[in-house]
Design a protein around this motif. Structure first.
Motif, PDB file in Angstrom:
ATOM      1  N   GLY A  20      15.614 -29.484  25.218  1.00 42.60           N
ATOM      2  CA  GLY A  20      14.613 -30.140  24.383  1.00 42.60           C
ATOM      3  C   GLY A  20      14.278 -29.311  23.159  1.00 42.60           C
ATOM      4  N   GLY A  21      13.367 -29.835  22.357  1.00 44.46           N
ATOM      5  CA  GLY A  21      12.927 -29.120  21.160  1.00 44.46           C
ATOM      6  C   GLY A  21      13.770 -29.412  19.925  1.00 44.46           C
ATOM      7  N   GLY A  22      14.768 -30.299  20.069  1.00 42.17           N
ATOM      8  CA  GLY A  22      15.652 -30.590  18.928  1.00 42.17           C
ATOM      9  C   GLY A  22      14.884 -31.112  17.732  1.00 42.17           C
ATOM     10  N   SER A  23      13.990 -32.071  17.974  1.00 40.33           N
ATOM     11  CA  SER A  23      13.289 -32.653  16.826  1.00 40.33           C
ATOM     12  C   SER A  23      12.273 -31.660  16.250  1.00 40.33           C
ATOM     13  CB  SER A  23      12.614 -33.967  17.196  1.00 40.33           C
ATOM     14  OG  SER A  23      11.743 -33.777  18.285  1.00 40.33           O
ATOM     15  N   LEU A  24      11.706 -30.785  17.099  1.00 40.77           N
ATOM     16  CA  LEU A  24      10.750 -29.795  16.567  1.00 40.77           C
ATOM     17  C   LEU A  24      11.473 -28.870  15.570  1.00 40.77           C
ATOM     18  CD1 LEU A  24       8.715 -28.777  19.756  1.00 40.77           C
ATOM     19  CD2 LEU A  24       8.337 -30.681  18.183  1.00 40.77           C
ATOM     20  N   LYS A  25      12.695 -28.469  15.918  1.00 43.94           N
ATOM     21  CA  LYS A  25      13.480 -27.607  15.017  1.00 43.94           C
ATOM     22  C   LYS A  25      13.850 -28.379  13.746  1.00 43.94           C
ATOM     23  CE  LYS A  25      15.713 -24.236  18.027  1.00 43.94           C
ATOM     24  NZ  LYS A  25      15.098 -24.225  19.324  1.00 43.94           N
ATOM     25  N   MET A  26      14.181 -29.654  13.942  1.00 43.72           N
ATOM     26  CA  MET A  26      14.511 -30.496  12.785  1.00 43.72           C
ATOM     27  C   MET A  26      13.334 -30.560  11.807  1.00 43.72           C
ATOM     28  SD  MET A  26      15.420 -34.540  12.905  1.00 43.72           S
ATOM     29  CE  MET A  26      13.722 -35.087  12.926  1.00 43.72           C
ATOM     30  N   TRP A  27      12.112 -30.771  12.350  1.00 44.35           N
ATOM     31  CA  TRP A  27      10.935 -30.833  11.464  1.00 44.35           C
ATOM     32  C   TRP A  27      10.667 -29.482  10.826  1.00 44.35           C
ATOM     33  CZ3 TRP A  27      10.734 -35.385  10.246  1.00 44.35           C
ATOM     34  CH2 TRP A  27      10.726 -36.440  11.161  1.00 44.35           C
ATOM     35  N   LYS A  28      10.840 -28.407  11.598  1.00 45.23           N
ATOM     36  CA  LYS A  28      10.592 -27.061  11.056  1.00 45.23           C
ATOM     37  C   LYS A  28      11.511 -26.808   9.857  1.00 45.23           C
ATOM     38  CE  LYS A  28      11.409 -22.230  12.260  1.00 45.23           C
ATOM     39  NZ  LYS A  28      11.430 -21.185  13.287  1.00 45.23           N
ATOM     40  N   HIS A  29      12.762 -27.190   9.984  1.00 43.47           N
ATOM     41  CA  HIS A  29      13.703 -26.960   8.885  1.00 43.47           C
ATOM     42  C   HIS A  29      13.384 -27.885   7.701  1.00 43.47           C
ATOM     43  CE1 HIS A  29      18.010 -25.420   8.081  1.00 43.47           C
ATOM     44  NE2 HIS A  29      17.424 -25.712   6.942  1.00 43.47           N
ATOM     45  N   TYR A  30      13.109 -29.144   8.016  1.00 39.48           N
ATOM     46  CA  TYR A  30      12.858 -30.127   6.948  1.00 39.48           C
ATOM     47  C   TYR A  30      11.602 -29.757   6.149  1.00 39.48           C
ATOM     48  CZ  TYR A  30      12.364 -34.701   4.687  1.00 39.48           C
ATOM     49  OH  TYR A  30      12.242 -35.710   3.770  1.00 39.48           O
ATOM     50  N   PHE A  31      10.517 -29.477   6.869  1.00 40.35           N
ATOM     51  CA  PHE A  31       9.260 -29.088   6.211  1.00 40.35           C
ATOM     52  C   PHE A  31       9.235 -27.566   6.137  1.00 40.35           C
ATOM     53  CE2 PHE A  31       7.947 -33.245   8.100  1.00 40.35           C
ATOM     54  CZ  PHE A  31       7.677 -33.896   6.911  1.00 40.35           C
ATOM     55  N   HIS A  32       9.820 -27.007   5.070  1.00 39.08           N
ATOM     56  CA  HIS A  32      10.031 -25.551   5.023  1.00 39.08           C
ATOM     57  C   HIS A  32       8.739 -24.766   4.905  1.00 39.08           C
ATOM     58  CE1 HIS A  32       9.600 -25.075   0.545  1.00 39.08           C
ATOM     59  NE2 HIS A  32       9.677 -26.366   0.662  1.00 39.08           N
ATOM     60  N   ARG A  33       7.609 -25.466   4.675  1.00 41.34           N
ATOM     61  CA  ARG A  33       6.315 -24.785   4.610  1.00 41.34           C
ATOM     62  C   ARG A  33       5.394 -25.263   5.732  1.00 41.34           C
ATOM     63  NH1 ARG A  33       3.418 -25.191  -0.680  1.00 41.34           N
ATOM     64  NH2 ARG A  33       2.948 -23.020  -0.242  1.00 41.34           N
ATOM     65  N   GLY A  34       5.935 -25.979   6.683  1.00 42.07           N
ATOM     66  CA  GLY A  34       5.109 -26.664   7.672  1.00 42.07           C
ATOM     67  C   GLY A  34       4.936 -25.911   8.978  1.00 42.07           C
ATOM     68  N   LEU A  35       3.963 -26.395   9.766  1.00 40.86           N
ATOM     69  CA  LEU A  35       3.726 -25.882  11.113  1.00 40.86           C
ATOM     70  C   LEU A  35       3.916 -27.075  12.051  1.00 40.86           C
ATOM     71  CD1 LEU A  35       2.807 -23.467  12.799  1.00 40.86           C
ATOM     72  CD2 LEU A  35       0.440 -24.060  12.250  1.00 40.86           C
ATOM     73  N   VAL A  36       4.749 -26.885  13.081  1.00 43.26           N
ATOM     74  CA  VAL A  36       5.143 -28.015  13.924  1.00 43.26           C
ATOM     75  C   VAL A  36       4.589 -27.836  15.337  1.00 43.26           C
ATOM     76  CG1 VAL A  36       7.110 -29.288  14.844  1.00 43.26           C
ATOM     77  CG2 VAL A  36       7.264 -28.247  12.567  1.00 43.26           C
ATOM     78  N   PHE A  37       3.844 -28.843  15.799  1.00 47.23           N
ATOM     79  CA  PHE A  37       3.289 -28.824  17.155  1.00 47.23           C
ATOM     80  C   PHE A  37       4.023 -29.859  17.987  1.00 47.23           C
ATOM     81  CE2 PHE A  37      -0.022 -27.510  14.259  1.00 47.23           C
ATOM     82  CZ  PHE A  37      -0.549 -26.384  14.878  1.00 47.23           C
ATOM     83  N   GLY A  38       4.439 -29.448  19.185  1.00 51.68           N
ATOM     84  CA  GLY A  38       5.075 -30.386  20.098  1.00 51.68           C
ATOM     85  C   GLY A  38       4.240 -30.469  21.356  1.00 51.68           C
ATOM     86  N   MET A  39       3.969 -31.699  21.803  1.00 48.04           N
ATOM     87  CA  MET A  39       3.183 -31.880  23.028  1.00 48.04           C
ATOM     88  C   MET A  39       4.066 -32.557  24.063  1.00 48.04           C
ATOM     89  SD  MET A  39      -0.006 -34.433  23.453  1.00 48.04           S
ATOM     90  CE  MET A  39      -0.583 -34.908  25.059  1.00 48.04           C
ATOM     91  N   ASP A  40       3.999 -32.087  25.301  1.00 48.18           N
ATOM     92  CA  ASP A  40       4.811 -32.688  26.359  1.00 48.18           C
ATOM     93  C   ASP A  40       4.061 -32.560  27.680  1.00 48.18           C
ATOM     94  OD1 ASP A  40       8.089 -33.393  26.307  1.00 48.18           O
ATOM     95  OD2 ASP A  40       7.229 -33.062  28.303  1.00 48.18           O
ATOM     96  N   ILE A  41       4.353 -33.469  28.576  1.00 51.88           N
ATOM     97  CA  ILE A  41       3.701 -33.421  29.893  1.00 51.88           C
ATOM     98  C   ILE A  41       4.187 -32.212  30.687  1.00 51.88           C
ATOM     99  CG2 ILE A  41       5.341 -34.928  31.108  1.00 51.88           C
ATOM    100  CD1 ILE A  41       2.592 -36.335  32.118  1.00 51.88           C
ATOM    101  N   TYR A  42       5.352 -31.697  30.340  1.00 50.33           N
ATOM    102  CA  TYR A  42       5.883 -30.503  30.999  1.00 50.33           C
ATOM    103  C   TYR A  42       5.632 -29.270  30.136  1.00 50.33           C
ATOM    104  CZ  TYR A  42       8.254 -33.809  34.021  1.00 50.33           C
ATOM    105  OH  TYR A  42       8.514 -34.812  34.904  1.00 50.33           O
ATOM    106  N   ASP A  43       5.606 -28.121  30.784  1.00 47.80           N
ATOM    107  CA  ASP A  43       5.463 -26.856  30.058  1.00 47.80           C
ATOM    108  C   ASP A  43       6.772 -26.559  29.334  1.00 47.80           C
ATOM    109  OD1 ASP A  43       5.069 -24.306  29.157  1.00 47.80           O
ATOM    110  OD2 ASP A  43       5.108 -23.364  31.144  1.00 47.80           O
ATOM    111  N   LYS A  44       6.730 -26.517  28.004  1.00 46.17           N
ATOM    112  CA  LYS A  44       7.942 -26.239  27.230  1.00 46.17           C
ATOM    113  C   LYS A  44       7.751 -24.962  26.398  1.00 46.17           C
ATOM    114  CE  LYS A  44      10.753 -29.223  27.303  1.00 46.17           C
ATOM    115  NZ  LYS A  44      11.795 -29.524  28.318  1.00 46.17           N
ATOM    116  N   SER A  45       6.911 -24.049  26.905  1.00 45.76           N
ATOM    117  CA  SER A  45       6.537 -22.882  26.091  1.00 45.76           C
ATOM    118  C   SER A  45       7.725 -21.958  25.805  1.00 45.76           C
ATOM    119  CB  SER A  45       5.399 -22.105  26.742  1.00 45.76           C
ATOM    120  OG  SER A  45       5.735 -21.773  28.068  1.00 45.76           O
ATOM    121  N   HIS A  46       8.825 -22.093  26.559  1.00 46.76           N
ATOM    122  CA  HIS A  46      10.000 -21.273  26.255  1.00 46.76           C
ATOM    123  C   HIS A  46      10.602 -21.666  24.896  1.00 46.76           C
ATOM    124  CE1 HIS A  46      11.432 -24.932  28.258  1.00 46.76           C
ATOM    125  NE2 HIS A  46      12.542 -24.784  27.565  1.00 46.76           N
ATOM    126  N   LEU A  47      10.145 -22.798  24.338  1.00 47.79           N
ATOM    127  CA  LEU A  47      10.672 -23.220  23.025  1.00 47.79           C
ATOM    128  C   LEU A  47       9.801 -22.749  21.861  1.00 47.79           C
ATOM    129  CD1 LEU A  47      11.649 -26.878  24.041  1.00 47.79           C
ATOM    130  CD2 LEU A  47      13.213 -24.961  23.679  1.00 47.79           C
TER     131      LEU A  47
END
Ligand SMILES: C[S@@+](CC[C@H](N)C(=O)[O-])C[C@H]1O[C@@H](n2cnc3c(N)ncnc32)[C@H](O)[C@@H]1O
Length: 381
Positions: free
Chosen positions: A210-237
């Protein structure tokens, strides 16, 4: 991951030179270089040079410098060599003044590439190790690919969102969905802004993926901060400019707490459970935490027709689906046109939805002030 320092640097990258100099002094050159190298390695394309290549990136400021040696071997991620090894054959040394690299990576405005850095070919190490013409040709071919990848990553660049979806393995483009051109149409105007993006649904469910779209947004918005919310713990990302949060999108309290802590957001994307009731709850709670001019995106509208997701195969009779929500928003848009005596009590979306754009399986809801005034009573009807 503490993103305060990177946010300060991004902010200063859009300010006057004197303020940027002050920020570098506060953070220290070593920390600034660490943030920049992290970002460059994230943006650099996965190497495809078959021959190992080392590129040196030197970041200098007020008489001090930080040297980083970056190593590429085909198919593996870029590697930051732990200690600059003096005997490495360095293909290219790239020298940036720190202020120029900060602005190139995180700043708005003009693209800063040629004319903002110096480059030296084969500056150190023993080129004599390349004994034959064949070896030299192979090495230079590999070096060109590796160097170009780092040079491109040293600018904000403008990769297409479809290309980024493919690179980071998000399903937003190709095979299942064809969403990225719609995203480009609506979000391109925000690309240089220091946006806050919240995406519900990180991907990978209860696995390490997982986390593919979070990385996509991070790259696209080069000055942005990206938050991802999920029912599972994804903190390794979690990584620089990506923050994961565990939460259930069907729980209004949890959504409110997350939004109060991290919002207001510029873009909110619902790519979570796709259960119709959850989609409606999340929208009802989170619209208030979207800034005016921002977009709320709902993906996978096909579940409106699926009983397994709380949908209904008969769209005319269905009241509790995601598509029914969008139809209600059309009424919200036109609340001022109700005839006298037919007015209803105002709801939040009446005053705060300024546009609804619906495409196959995806909708973009634009938050705007919706109070233009209705068509006056003296116009014949
Ligand atoms: C389709 S995937 C997201 C894909 C990702 N956005 C992308 O484009 O790469 C859906 C994710 O939603 C998460 N999810 C399911 N139910 C949820 C809920 N009630 N609240 C929050 N997340 C949920 C799942 O764990 C899964 O990781």
């Amino acid at each position: 991951m503490d993103d305060n320092k990177v946010l300060r640097l991004i902010h200063a990258a859009g300010l006057h030179e004197a303020e940027l100099v002050a920020t570098v002094a506060e953070l220290g050159l070593a920390e600034v270089a660490r943030i920049l190298i992290d970002e460059v390695l994230f943006r650099a394309a996965v190497p495809h040079n078959h021959y190992p290549v080392v590129v040196q990136l030197t970041i200098a400021h007020e008489g001090r410098r930080v040297d980083s040696q970056l190593r590429a071997v085909g198919g593996k991620p870029w590697e930051l060599l732990p200690v600059a090894a003096a005997d490495q054959l360095v293909a290219m040394r790239i020298d940036y003044e720190a202020l120029d690299l900060i602005r190139a990576v995180f700043g708005p405005g003009e693209e800063r590439s040629v004319g903002y850095r110096t480059t030296s070919l084969l500056p150190s190490g023993s080129a004599a190790a390349l004994t034959s013409d064949d070896q030299r040709m192979n090495y230079l071919g590999a070096a060109t690919q590796a160097v170009q990848s780092i040079l491109a990553a040293c600018t904000r660049g403008r990769p297409d969102l479809g290309e980024l979806a493919t690179r980071y393995h998000s399903d937003k483009y190709g095979l299942l969905h064809w969403f990225t051109p719609h995203y480009e149409r609506h979000l391109a105007g925000l690309r240089d802004e220091p946006v806050r993006v919240l995406e519900i649904g990180i991907g990978g469910y209860n696995s390490a993926f997982g986390g593919g779209s979070l990385k996509m947004w991070k790259h696209y918005f080069h000055r942005g901060l990206v938050f991802g919310m999920d029912i599972y713990d994804k903190s390794h990302l979690d990584e620089q400019r990506i923050v994961t949060i565990q939460g259930d999108q069907s729980d209004p309290d949890s959504l409110t707490e997350i939004a109060e802590r991290h919002g207001p957001f510029d873009v909110i994307i619902d790519d979570g459970s796709h259960i119709n009731e959850h989609v409606r709850t999340s929208f009802r709670v989170l619209l208030a935490h979207l800034r005016r001019g921002g977009f709320y995106v709902i993906e996978d509208l096909w579940t409106s027709y699926q009983p397994g997701y709380g949908g209904d195969p008969d769209p005319q009779s269905a009241a509790g689906t995601s598509l029914a929500l969008l139809k209600d928003l059309m009424d919200s848009l036109h609340y001022e046109e109700r005839p006298p005596g037919q007015e209803r009590e105002l709801v939040y979306s009446d005053l705060h939805v300024g546009g609804v754009h619906v495409y196959h399986n995806i909708a973009f809801i634009e938050k705007k002030l919706n109070a233009e005034g209705g068509i006056p009573p003296w116009v014949p009807r």
